[in-house]
Design a protein around this motif. Sequence first.
Motif, mmCIF file in Angstrom:
data_model
loop_
_atom_site.group_PDB
_atom_site.id
_atom_site.type_symbol
_atom_site.label_atom_id
_atom_site.label_comp_id
_atom_site.label_asym_id
_atom_site.label_seq_id
_atom_site.Cartn_x
_atom_site.Cartn_y
_atom_site.Cartn_z
ATOM 1 N N TRP A 1 0.836 -1.207 0.000
ATOM 2 C CA TRP A 1 0.000 0.000 0.000
ATOM 3 C C TRP A 1 0.871 1.257 0.000
ATOM 4 C CZ3 TRP A 1 -0.180 3.855 3.785
ATOM 5 C CH2 TRP A 1 -1.196 4.817 3.627
ATOM 6 N N VAL A 2 1.918 1.264 0.798
ATOM 7 C CA VAL A 2 2.806 2.437 0.865
ATOM 8 C C VAL A 2 3.380 2.739 -0.512
ATOM 9 C CG1 VAL A 2 4.986 3.330 1.770
ATOM 10 C CG2 VAL A 2 3.401 2.137 3.297
ATOM 11 N N VAL A 3 3.893 1.720 -1.191
ATOM 12 C CA VAL A 3 4.468 1.945 -2.523
ATOM 13 C C VAL A 3 3.375 2.330 -3.519
ATOM 14 C CG1 VAL A 3 5.771 0.902 -4.413
ATOM 15 C CG2 VAL A 3 6.368 0.374 -2.058
ATOM 16 N N GLY A 4 2.193 1.735 -3.358
ATOM 17 C CA GLY A 4 1.078 2.113 -4.228
ATOM 18 C C GLY A 4 0.732 3.584 -4.089
ATOM 19 N N GLN A 5 0.760 4.107 -2.854
ATOM 20 C CA GLN A 5 0.453 5.525 -2.642
ATOM 21 C C GLN A 5 1.590 6.416 -3.126
ATOM 22 O OE1 GLN A 5 -2.852 5.664 -1.750
ATOM 23 N NE2 GLN A 5 -2.297 3.506 -1.965
ATOM 24 N N LEU A 6 2.823 5.975 -2.938
ATOM 25 C CA LEU A 6 3.952 6.735 -3.470
ATOM 26 C C LEU A 6 3.842 6.883 -4.987
ATOM 27 C CD1 LEU A 6 6.839 5.110 -1.377
ATOM 28 C CD2 LEU A 6 6.084 7.496 -1.218
ATOM 29 N N THR A 7 3.329 5.835 -5.629
ATOM 30 C CA THR A 7 3.204 5.855 -7.083
ATOM 31 C C THR A 7 2.037 6.718 -7.549
ATOM 32 O OG1 THR A 7 4.120 3.608 -7.205
ATOM 33 C CG2 THR A 7 2.932 4.410 -9.138
ATOM 34 N N VAL A 8 0.865 6.508 -6.969
ATOM 35 C CA VAL A 8 -0.324 7.220 -7.442
ATOM 36 C C VAL A 8 -0.244 8.715 -7.129
ATOM 37 C CG1 VAL A 8 -1.719 6.870 -5.350
ATOM 38 C CG2 VAL A 8 -2.846 7.139 -7.564
ATOM 39 N N ILE A 9 0.355 9.078 -6.006
ATOM 40 C CA ILE A 9 0.470 10.496 -5.669
ATOM 41 C C ILE A 9 1.561 11.162 -6.506
ATOM 42 C CG2 ILE A 9 1.025 12.129 -3.836
ATOM 43 C CD1 ILE A 9 -1.711 10.770 -3.582
ATOM 44 N N ARG A 10 2.644 10.465 -6.719
ATOM 45 C CA ARG A 10 3.746 11.047 -7.492
ATOM 46 C C ARG A 10 3.331 11.338 -8.929
ATOM 47 N NH1 ARG A 10 9.704 8.178 -8.316
ATOM 48 N NH2 ARG A 10 10.544 9.670 -9.827
ATOM 49 N N TYR A 11 2.632 10.385 -9.551
ATOM 50 C CA TYR A 11 2.265 10.544 -10.957
ATOM 51 C C TYR A 11 0.827 11.005 -11.150
ATOM 52 C CZ TYR A 11 6.601 7.954 -11.626
ATOM 53 O OH TYR A 11 7.912 7.555 -11.599
ATOM 54 N N ALA A 12 0.085 11.153 -10.056
ATOM 55 C CA ALA A 12 -1.311 11.606 -10.109
ATOM 56 C C ALA A 12 -2.168 10.710 -10.984
ATOM 57 C CB ALA A 12 -1.389 13.054 -10.598
ATOM 58 N N SER A 13 -1.796 9.432 -11.068
ATOM 59 C CA SER A 13 -2.565 8.478 -11.865
ATOM 60 C C SER A 13 -2.226 7.058 -11.416
ATOM 61 C CB SER A 13 -2.264 8.637 -13.359
ATOM 62 O OG SER A 13 -0.906 8.337 -13.632
ATOM 63 N N ALA A 14 -3.073 6.125 -11.821
ATOM 64 C CA ALA A 14 -2.861 4.715 -11.501
ATOM 65 C C ALA A 14 -3.227 3.886 -12.717
ATOM 66 C CB ALA A 14 -3.706 4.299 -10.298
ATOM 67 N N THR A 15 -2.508 2.796 -12.927
ATOM 68 C CA THR A 15 -2.758 1.933 -14.074
ATOM 69 C C THR A 15 -2.836 0.485 -13.637
ATOM 70 O OG1 THR A 15 -1.942 1.252 -16.257
ATOM 71 C CG2 THR A 15 -0.304 1.753 -14.579
#
Length: 364
Positions: free
Chosen positions: A267-281
């Motif tokens: 979850w932590v890495v998922g949030q680091l990713t979605v917040i950093r790039y403002a998107s999720a895939t």
Amino acid sequence: MTASTRKPIRMRAEPVTDETAGGSVVVGSPDDRYIRVGSVRRFFMSPEFGSGAAAIIIFAGFSIAAPAFASRAGIGNFLDPAANLGIVAIAVALLMVGGEFDLSTGVMMGSTSLVTALVVTQLNTNVWFGMLASLVFALLIGLFNGVLVHKTKLPSFIITLGTMFMLWGLNYAVTTNLTNQVTVSGISGYSGYNSAKLIFGSSAGGFQVSLIWWIGLTIIGYLILNRSRVGNWIMAVGGNSEGAMAVGVPVARVRLGLFMGTAVSAWVVGQLTVIRYASATVTTGIGAEFYFIIVAVIGGCLLTGGAGSVVGASIGALIFGMVQQGMPIAGLPSEFFKFFLGAILLIAVFINLYLSKKAKAVKS
């Protein structure tokens, strides 16, 4: 008796117990922490020594081959993927010490980032609420894995493999059904994003905030495994779960906690990713679960459980990041990266097996 005053235990083949602060734990197999050896020999036998020496050699080699590798920008480039990998590898290492595997961690990274993005954009909510919803989702999946493994006694490899495919399918099905796309974007326009970015998506001097998360969680993981009663329980469950249960170790709680821990780290890495790039895939994290296991083994975790190192796993993640970013800078074909991973995994397994046998042969 505290950790600082614990007396060494003579290693025996049968399970033995150790009175620690607040309880007893079973030592089903020889534990490096209870072997009376000199500090110098202990250092050279530690898993951190092997992985640390390898990291130094790799850094020096790439720095000579490509001086840009050792620049601030170059260091930032390899610390970025190493941090994201290391955050999950810490929890995976603890789980492997406890004798279990989790193959759902990679897809879980994508699932949690998608839950955050979908909750925010579909329900028009605050970004923090979306992150909280995805955290609850991660905890429930971790609990689901832990309960199934403990109750059914089936190999965790099989249970979490099933979870991985279920999450993979849900990621595609739910995202495409709601958005008609495989990517969810636009969360930067919702309230709470700017404050969330300070914690999960900021950077300074070419270094991402994920580096701070990585260092902090490494310290926490080290203290849990090496300086707490829970660490003794984890070692005991990984070494001999039946013996541990017989002397009162809460095996069920340990397993549930470990699986929920891997879910939270994803979850932590998922949030680091979605917040950093403002998107999720939907493709985020697919296949990464094997990388987590590889770096944990490189760091000294035995595939059979009962032994390992959180610090070693973090160093393994550092090695991964250096090689991944260093090979193209040094002009080496990127196709050799997978070959390197396979080769270093085999080497690490043989080295860990050798050190484990040497440790068991030492008598106090």
